[in-house]
Write a protein that holds these residues in place. Structure first.
Motif: not given
Length: 448
Positions: A42-44, A189-194
């Motif tokens: 649900n990040l985006s 968290g800045l690289e959370f998607s990875k």
């Protein structure tokens, strides 16, 4: 309704409220919203919400974070990382830093309100010791616990709530102490998607950094103490040679043990005593009181023989003879604490009153001795309360009571510590009418 009843009612209501909140969370499955997969999926959507309505998104996130932390839910780490992914580094650090500290302080308050009185009442001795350490070192302990995330933060929040540390100090130190870990998690968290899991964040390098951060308060304190000692000792001239490695002032139990151990370690030791060797324990406390207790127990058992299934026993005693026996017991033990024995153990025993002149010099009589270390084991004296006319009452203290020859018919004991309670029991068993007075809320308050 009195204050205590109101407090009990408030505690009961708070427990019900917490119970209801937890029940709602578990029944509705709200904890699922705090797991890694849900937040990543649900990040985006949340990022889009922040872009269109930043204030609303921040308020909801802030409230959820405080709620989760206050109720000690696992998931603060993943929420912090998620905050970095949504809000970026600057806003993320600011939002999480304040939300985590407010949540932690609420958890601290709840624990203090619900449990502190109960714990303090039932574990008085242990809590008193902890609180003394907290008063001295509380800031350093809390800061280190906050800097090292090995200890779950909810355990720290609740544990500190049971101590005497002030809410203000708890808030400020927590805010500072949690900041380094917050920054690390926010940047992760800045690289959370990875990221594929939480284990990808706490790599060995990060753990080492956090552990080093946790030791910094104690390193800083050590360096500060070194500087303070330097400032203090530079005023005094250090002798080139010393008479002793250790000079112990006071020949009671603590002084004797200190002298004995130091001498056993081949140190050159002096023991200074101005009155009686053995101090309070031998002459006025442990030894005479236990001798008196044994005699009074014999009287008590004889008086209550029928309760023990025995025939009635007639007992007769002279109180003066009981007190003479007490003195014989003291005299029997005395050689173990004597000048002769400790001289034989390698301790130089000096009779006189000691006056400390400097960290290296002690004056006894007309002579000044030099020493590398000074240990003060002077013990305590009975406190005579300031009661009008007490000087005319022919009173005795725990030191002079051993000279009594006649059993008092009535006996008032002021102070219900161990010694007061022991004497009260003994004299009651011998036949005195004993009244005890204690200014604290209960007897044996330190032991209880």
């Amino acid at each position: 309704m009195n204050k205590m009843s109101k407090q009990k009612s408030l505690k009961f209501l708070l427990i019900i409220l917490i119970g209801v909140l937890l029940l709602v969370v578990y029944k509705l499955g709200l904890r699922e919203y705090l797991n890694f997969d849900y937040l990543k999926n649900n990040l985006s959507q949340v990022q889009a919400s922040f872009a269109t309505n930043p204030f609303k998104t921040i308020v909801i996130y802030f409230a959820v974070y405080i709620f989760a932390t206050a109720l000690s839910f696992p998931g603060a780490a993943i929420l912090t990382i998620f905050g970095g992914a949504v809000f970026g580094s600057l806003y993320g650090v600011l939002i999480v830093s304040f939300a985590s500290t407010i949540g932690a302080t609420l958890s601290f308050w709840v624990t203090r309100f619900l449990l502190k009185d109960y714990i303090a009442h039932n574990f008085y001795s242990q809590v008193s010791t902890i609180n003394k350490n907290i008063e001295k070192e509380g800031v350093f302990y809390l800061l280190s616990l906050r800097l090292i995330p090995i200890f779950p933060f909810f355990v720290v929040n609740m544990g500190m709530g049971l101590t005497s540390i002030s809410s203000y100090l708890f808030f400020v130190v927590s805010q500072i102490g949690m900041l380094p870990a917050t920054i690390i998690y926010i940047y992760a968290g800045l690289e959370f998607s990875k990221l594929t899991s939480l284990s990808g964040i706490l790599n060995p390098k990060i753990i080492v950094v956090l552990v080093v951060l946790g030791t910094l308060p104690f390193i800083a304190k050590f360096l500060l103490n070194c500087f303070k000692n330097y400032q203090l000792y530079k005023k005094f001239k250090k002798p080139k040679n010393f008479d002793f490695n250790m000079l112990v002032i006071g020949g009671g139990a603590a002084g004797l043990v200190t002298s004995f151990i130091s001498a056993a370690m081949k140190a050159k030791v002096a023991l200074v005593e101005k009155d009686k060797m053995g101090g309070d324990c031998l002459n006025y406390g442990c030894v005479p009181s236990k001798a008196l207790i044994k005699s009074s127990k014999a009287v008590h058992l004889a008086k209550n023989a029928e309760l023990l299934g025995l025939k009635k026993i007639q007992i007769d005693f002279e109180f003066a003879e009981v007190m003479a026996r007490v003195k014989r017991v003291v005299a029997t033990v005395e050689p173990h604490d004597s000048v002769k024995r400790f001289t034989g153990l390698g301790v130089e025993c000096i009779s006189g009153e000691a006056k400390i002149l400097s960290p290296y010099e002690v004056k006894i009589g007309e002579r000044v001795y030099t020493t590398q270390n000074i240990t003060i084991t002077t013990g305590s004296k009975p406190l005579v309360p300031k009661i009008k006319g007490i000087e005319n009452a022919n009173y005795v203290t725990s030191e002079t009571i051993w000279d009594l020859k006649i059993l008092p018919k009535k006996f008032l004991i002021i102070g219900c510590g161990p010694m007061g309670c022991e004497l009260a029991q003994c004299f009651t068993r011998f036949g005195s009418e004993v009244i005890m007075i204690e200014r604290s809320e209960r007897i044996l308050i330190r032991e209880d």
